[in-house]
Structures are given as C-alpha cells and as structure tokens.
Design a protein around this motif. Structure first.
Motif, PDB file in Angstrom:
ATOM      1  N   PHE A  84      57.199-108.788 -95.407  1.00  0.00           N
ATOM      2  CA  PHE A  84      57.497-107.500 -96.023  1.00  0.00           C
ATOM      3  C   PHE A  84      57.939-107.546 -97.376  1.00  0.00           C
ATOM      4  CE2 PHE A  84      58.852-107.504 -91.619  1.00  0.00           C
ATOM      5  CZ  PHE A  84      58.146-106.232 -90.916  1.00  0.00           C
ATOM      6  N   ASP A  85      57.334-106.498 -98.108  1.00  0.00           N
ATOM      7  CA  ASP A  85      57.808-106.388 -99.428  1.00  0.00           C
ATOM      8  C   ASP A  85      59.478-106.096 -99.694  1.00  0.00           C
ATOM      9  OD1 ASP A  85      55.122-106.623-100.386  1.00  0.00           O
ATOM     10  OD2 ASP A  85      54.540-104.476 -99.801  1.00  0.00           O
ATOM     11  N   THR A  86      59.860-105.362 -99.018  1.00  0.00           N
ATOM     12  CA  THR A  86      61.038-104.915 -98.978  1.00  0.00           C
ATOM     13  C   THR A  86      61.923-105.037 -97.538  1.00  0.00           C
ATOM     14  OG1 THR A  86      60.572-103.334-100.670  1.00  0.00           O
ATOM     15  CG2 THR A  86      62.517-102.987 -99.847  1.00  0.00           C
ATOM     16  N   ILE A  87      62.975-105.498 -97.654  1.00  0.00           N
ATOM     17  CA  ILE A  87      63.830-105.319 -96.336  1.00  0.00           C
ATOM     18  C   ILE A  87      64.827-104.639 -96.823  1.00  0.00           C
ATOM     19  CG2 ILE A  87      65.336-106.733 -94.642  1.00  0.00           C
ATOM     20  CD1 ILE A  87      63.191-109.003 -95.121  1.00  0.00           C
ATOM     21  N   ILE A  88      65.496-103.607 -95.999  1.00  0.00           N
ATOM     22  CA  ILE A  88      66.488-102.805 -96.245  1.00  0.00           C
ATOM     23  C   ILE A  88      67.474-102.887 -95.198  1.00  0.00           C
ATOM     24  CG2 ILE A  88      67.533-100.506 -96.455  1.00  0.00           C
ATOM     25  CD1 ILE A  88      64.786 -99.732 -97.811  1.00  0.00           C
ATOM     26  N   ALA A  89      68.810-103.541 -95.385  1.00  0.00           N
ATOM     27  CA  ALA A  89      70.072-103.526 -94.639  1.00  0.00           C
ATOM     28  C   ALA A  89      70.949-102.765 -95.044  1.00  0.00           C
ATOM     29  CB  ALA A  89      70.277-105.203 -94.689  1.00  0.00           C
ATOM     30  N   GLY A  90      71.021-101.524 -94.507  1.00  0.00           N
ATOM     31  CA  GLY A  90      71.714-100.477 -94.398  1.00  0.00           C
ATOM     32  C   GLY A  90      72.898-100.664 -93.963  1.00  0.00           C
ATOM     33  N   ASP A  91      74.106-100.718 -94.511  1.00  0.00           N
ATOM     34  CA  ASP A  91      75.316-100.669 -93.953  1.00  0.00           C
ATOM     35  C   ASP A  91      75.343-101.611 -92.664  1.00  0.00           C
ATOM     36  OD1 ASP A  91      76.233 -99.133 -95.831  1.00  0.00           O
ATOM     37  OD2 ASP A  91      76.598 -97.616 -94.969  1.00  0.00           O
ATOM     38  N   ILE A  92      74.863-102.781 -92.798  1.00  0.00           N
ATOM     39  CA  ILE A  92      75.031-103.624 -91.614  1.00  0.00           C
ATOM     40  C   ILE A  92      75.630-104.991 -91.382  1.00  0.00           C
ATOM     41  CG2 ILE A  92      72.631-104.645 -91.981  1.00  0.00           C
ATOM     42  CD1 ILE A  92      72.130-104.669 -88.928  1.00  0.00           C
ATOM     43  N   ILE A  93      75.541-105.545 -92.910  1.00  0.00           N
ATOM     44  CA  ILE A  93      75.976-106.978 -93.248  1.00  0.00           C
ATOM     45  C   ILE A  93      77.641-106.971 -92.983  1.00  0.00           C
ATOM     46  CG2 ILE A  93      76.543-106.670 -95.686  1.00  0.00           C
ATOM     47  CD1 ILE A  93      75.440-109.457 -95.925  1.00  0.00           C
ATOM     48  N   GLU A  94      78.129-105.870 -93.087  1.00  0.00           N
ATOM     49  CA  GLU A  94      79.819-105.812 -92.764  1.00  0.00           C
ATOM     50  C   GLU A  94      79.909-106.038 -91.172  1.00  0.00           C
ATOM     51  OE1 GLU A  94      78.679-101.474 -93.185  1.00  0.00           O
ATOM     52  OE2 GLU A  94      78.188-103.394 -94.448  1.00  0.00           O
ATOM     53  N   HIS A  95      78.906-105.856 -90.241  1.00  0.00           N
ATOM     54  CA  HIS A  95      78.985-105.834 -89.015  1.00  0.00           C
ATOM     55  C   HIS A  95      78.618-107.339 -88.414  1.00  0.00           C
ATOM     56  CE1 HIS A  95      79.447-101.696 -88.158  1.00  0.00           C
ATOM     57  NE2 HIS A  95      78.959-101.320 -89.378  1.00  0.00           N
ATOM     58  N   LEU A  96      78.195-108.227 -89.152  1.00  0.00           N
ATOM     59  CA  LEU A  96      77.445-109.457 -88.791  1.00  0.00           C
ATOM     60  C   LEU A  96      78.620-110.459 -88.472  1.00  0.00           C
ATOM     61  CD1 LEU A  96      74.255-109.521 -90.917  1.00  0.00           C
ATOM     62  CD2 LEU A  96      74.755-108.438 -88.596  1.00  0.00           C
ATOM     63  N   ASN A  97      77.987-111.377 -87.465  1.00  0.00           N
ATOM     64  CA  ASN A  97      78.912-112.596 -87.174  1.00  0.00           C
ATOM     65  C   ASN A  97      78.423-113.719 -87.721  1.00  0.00           C
ATOM     66  OD1 ASN A  97      81.150-111.439 -85.579  1.00  0.00           O
ATOM     67  ND2 ASN A  97      79.453-111.159 -83.965  1.00  0.00           N
ATOM     68  N   ASN A  98      76.760-113.733 -88.015  1.00  0.00           N
ATOM     69  CA  ASN A  98      76.197-114.858 -88.468  1.00  0.00           C
ATOM     70  C   ASN A  98      75.286-114.613 -89.675  1.00  0.00           C
ATOM     71  OD1 ASN A  98      74.292-117.109 -88.601  1.00  0.00           O
ATOM     72  ND2 ASN A  98      73.527-116.918 -86.639  1.00  0.00           N
ATOM     73  N   PHE A  99      75.848-114.770 -90.629  1.00  0.00           N
ATOM     74  CA  PHE A  99      75.410-114.512 -92.105  1.00  0.00           C
ATOM     75  C   PHE A  99      74.115-115.408 -92.296  1.00  0.00           C
ATOM     76  CE2 PHE A  99      79.816-113.310 -92.778  1.00  0.00           C
ATOM     77  CZ  PHE A  99      79.654-111.882 -92.677  1.00  0.00           C
ATOM     78  N   GLU A 100      74.297-116.759 -92.055  1.00  0.00           N
ATOM     79  CA  GLU A 100      73.247-117.622 -92.088  1.00  0.00           C
ATOM     80  C   GLU A 100      71.977-116.999 -91.234  1.00  0.00           C
ATOM     81  OE1 GLU A 100      72.241-122.376 -91.707  1.00  0.00           O
ATOM     82  OE2 GLU A 100      73.990-121.555 -90.589  1.00  0.00           O
TER      83      GLU A 100
END
Length: 159
Positions: free
Chosen positions: A44-60
């Motif tokens: 993809f040209d663009t990946i939008i992660a809208g208000d999701i990173i603060e919910h994740l357990n596995n950043f890697e």
C-alpha cells in the motif's frame, strides 16, 4: 467513509467481526484481521492506523506488519490520544490518576515515545500534527500540544 471517497482503493482491518460484518453490509471493503500479525500479500501507498496503537500489546508485530505491507516510498499515519491534553493534565494534578482513560488502552504515547518506538523498527517521523474533535479547542489560547486531544504522526521507512 472520507478515506474511501478520497482513495482509489481501501481495505479496512478490524478484530471485531460483528463490526466488520456491519460495515461490509454498508458496502465497505473490510476484513477481520489482527494488525499485529497481518499478511494480506499486498502493498500500500498509505497505511492509516487510526486510534489503534494505544490498544496494542505487540508493537513489534504491528510495525513489522506495516513494513510488510508498505510500498517503498509509502507512509504510515498513526493517530493516538494526546497525553498532554489540558484536561488530562488538570485531572492528574488535582486527582492523581486520570479516570477517563479507555480501559482497553495498553499505553499512552506522546510524540517523543512514538518517535523512539518507530525508530526501533526503522521508521522515521516525517510530520506531526495535532487535532481535536471539538472546534472550541481551536480557539483556546494554549500551545497546540496542550489544546488538542489527538496527534497524528506520519512515518516512512528510513532510507
């Protein structure tokens, strides 16, 4: 809907299958998936992660999934709540803990910590903007890092 109207093609990803089913019935191209271990076999040209990173357990897993799906000159846009928003600061000063945090959040990010985390996975910040859902915050006489509820970070792979 706004992203779909401005893009040639869009694929949405969500863990919540009932929500995915609902959006599919509305005509959206969306799939059930986990962004911490995604494999769509597409770039993809663009990946939008809208208000999701603060919910994740596995950043890697999240950043590796982004790397796997991002074209060479692509951009990842991450939005997340701004921990330095004036309401959070006032509540922490007078009450200790901030009681309005979503119980599904795993962490807070400020621009510095997001920059450091992204760098560990060979991403660099190319832009940071602040924004809010409420227009009243646009007119508050505070620095943008204090008056806005969210911040938006654009990342690209380091060259």
């Amino acid at each position: 809907r706004a992203i779909v109207q401005k893009s040639k093609s869009v694929i949405g990803i969500d863990l919540y299958s009932d929500g995915v089913d609902y959006l599919k019935k509305q005509g959206f191209n969306i799939e059930v998936g986990n962004v911490e271990s995604l494999n769509l076999n597409k770039k993809f040209d663009t990946i939008i992660a809208g208000d999701i990173i603060e919910h994740l357990n596995n950043f890697e897993g999240f950043f590796l999934s982004c790397k796997k799906h991002l074209r060479k000159d692509g951009v990842v846009v991450i939005s997340t709540p701004n921990p330095w928003h004036w309401r959070y600061l006032i509540r922490s000063i007078f009450g200790g803990e901030i009681d309005i945090v979503n119980p599904e959040h795993t962490t807070w990010f400020c621009p510095k910590t997001l920059r450091q985390l992204a760098s560990r996975f060979s991403f660099e910040v190319i832009e940071i903007e602040y924004g809010s859902r409420f227009n009243r915050e646009l007119f508050m006489p505070l620095p943008k890092g204090l008056k806005h509820q969210s911040f938006f970070t654009a990342l690209r792979l380091k060259k």
